[in-house]
Design a protein around this motif. Structure first.
Motif, short mmCIF file in Angstrom:
data_model
loop_
_atom_site.label_atom_id
_atom_site.label_comp_id
_atom_site.label_asym_id
_atom_site.label_seq_id
_atom_site.Cartn_x
_atom_site.Cartn_y
_atom_site.Cartn_z
N GLN A 9 0.87 -1.18 0.00
CA GLN A 9 0.00 0.00 0.00
C GLN A 9 0.91 1.23 0.00
O GLN A 9 2.08 1.14 0.38
N LEU A 10 0.38 2.36 -0.43
CA LEU A 10 1.18 3.58 -0.52
C LEU A 10 1.00 4.47 0.70
O LEU A 10 0.89 5.69 0.59
N SER A 11 0.99 3.85 1.86
CA SER A 11 0.95 4.55 3.14
C SER A 11 1.48 3.57 4.19
O SER A 11 1.51 2.37 3.97
N PRO A 12 1.90 4.10 5.34
CA PRO A 12 2.43 3.20 6.37
C PRO A 12 1.32 2.45 7.11
O PRO A 12 0.15 2.83 7.06
N TYR A 13 1.71 1.40 7.78
CA TYR A 13 0.83 0.64 8.66
C TYR A 13 1.10 1.11 10.08
O TYR A 13 2.26 1.08 10.52
N MET A 14 0.08 1.53 10.81
CA MET A 14 0.22 1.87 12.22
C MET A 14 0.03 0.58 13.00
O MET A 14 -1.02 -0.04 12.93
N VAL A 15 1.07 0.19 13.73
CA VAL A 15 1.08 -1.10 14.42
C VAL A 15 1.54 -0.91 15.86
O VAL A 15 2.50 -0.19 16.12
N ASP A 16 0.86 -1.57 16.78
CA ASP A 16 1.29 -1.59 18.17
C ASP A 16 2.27 -2.74 18.34
O ASP A 16 1.96 -3.88 18.00
N VAL A 17 3.47 -2.42 18.84
CA VAL A 17 4.48 -3.45 19.10
C VAL A 17 4.78 -3.50 20.59
O VAL A 17 4.58 -2.52 21.31
N GLU A 18 5.25 -4.66 21.05
CA GLU A 18 5.55 -4.88 22.46
C GLU A 18 7.06 -5.00 22.66
O GLU A 18 7.73 -5.74 21.92
N GLU A 19 7.56 -4.31 23.66
CA GLU A 19 8.98 -4.35 23.99
C GLU A 19 9.47 -5.79 24.13
O GLU A 19 8.84 -6.62 24.79
N GLY A 20 10.57 -6.09 23.44
CA GLY A 20 11.18 -7.41 23.52
C GLY A 20 10.58 -8.46 22.62
O GLY A 20 11.15 -9.54 22.47
N LYS A 21 9.45 -8.16 21.98
CA LYS A 21 8.81 -9.14 21.10
C LYS A 21 9.47 -9.09 19.71
O LYS A 21 9.81 -8.04 19.21
N ARG A 22 9.58 -10.26 19.10
CA ARG A 22 10.21 -10.39 17.78
C ARG A 22 9.14 -10.32 16.70
O ARG A 22 8.09 -10.96 16.80
N TYR A 23 9.43 -9.57 15.63
CA TYR A 23 8.51 -9.39 14.51
C TYR A 23 9.23 -9.69 13.21
O TYR A 23 10.44 -9.55 13.11
N SER A 24 8.46 -10.09 12.21
CA SER A 24 9.00 -10.40 10.89
C SER A 24 8.28 -9.51 9.87
O SER A 24 7.15 -9.80 9.46
N TRP A 25 8.93 -8.40 9.49
CA TRP A 25 8.34 -7.42 8.57
C TRP A 25 8.50 -7.91 7.12
O TRP A 25 9.58 -8.30 6.69
#
Length: 80
Positions: A9-25
């Motif tokens: 998409q041509l805009s960012p995704y607003m995402v809630d992330v948690e400290e120390g949690k691993r994510y795969s973008w």
């Protein structure tokens, strides 16, 4: 094999992330679970970006897959 990412998409995704949690973008733009990887990159030479959230917060993850500040939006989508 596809070597170029496609904009999800041509805009960012607003995402809630948690400290120390691993994510795969998702870097390839093909995931159905944007902005995160669902394995759709398997038919490309593009690998997801693994990152660990430094703190619990809302972040803007890139949707156009052209950012110079992976995985975060740097506004590049404004010039595409």
């Amino acid at each position: 094999m596809a070597d170029e990412p496609i904009p999800a998409q041509l805009s960012p995704y607003m995402v809630d992330v948690e400290e120390g949690k691993r994510y795969s973008w998702c870097r390839c733009g093909r995931s159905k679970n944007q902005p995160f990887c669902d394995g759709s990159h398997q038919e490309t030479n593009i690998q997801p970006l693994l990152f660990i959230a430094k703190k619990t917060e809302t972040v803007h993850l890139c949707g156009c897959k052209q950012t110079n500040d992976e995985p975060y939006c740097d506004g590049t989508h404004n010039i595409l």
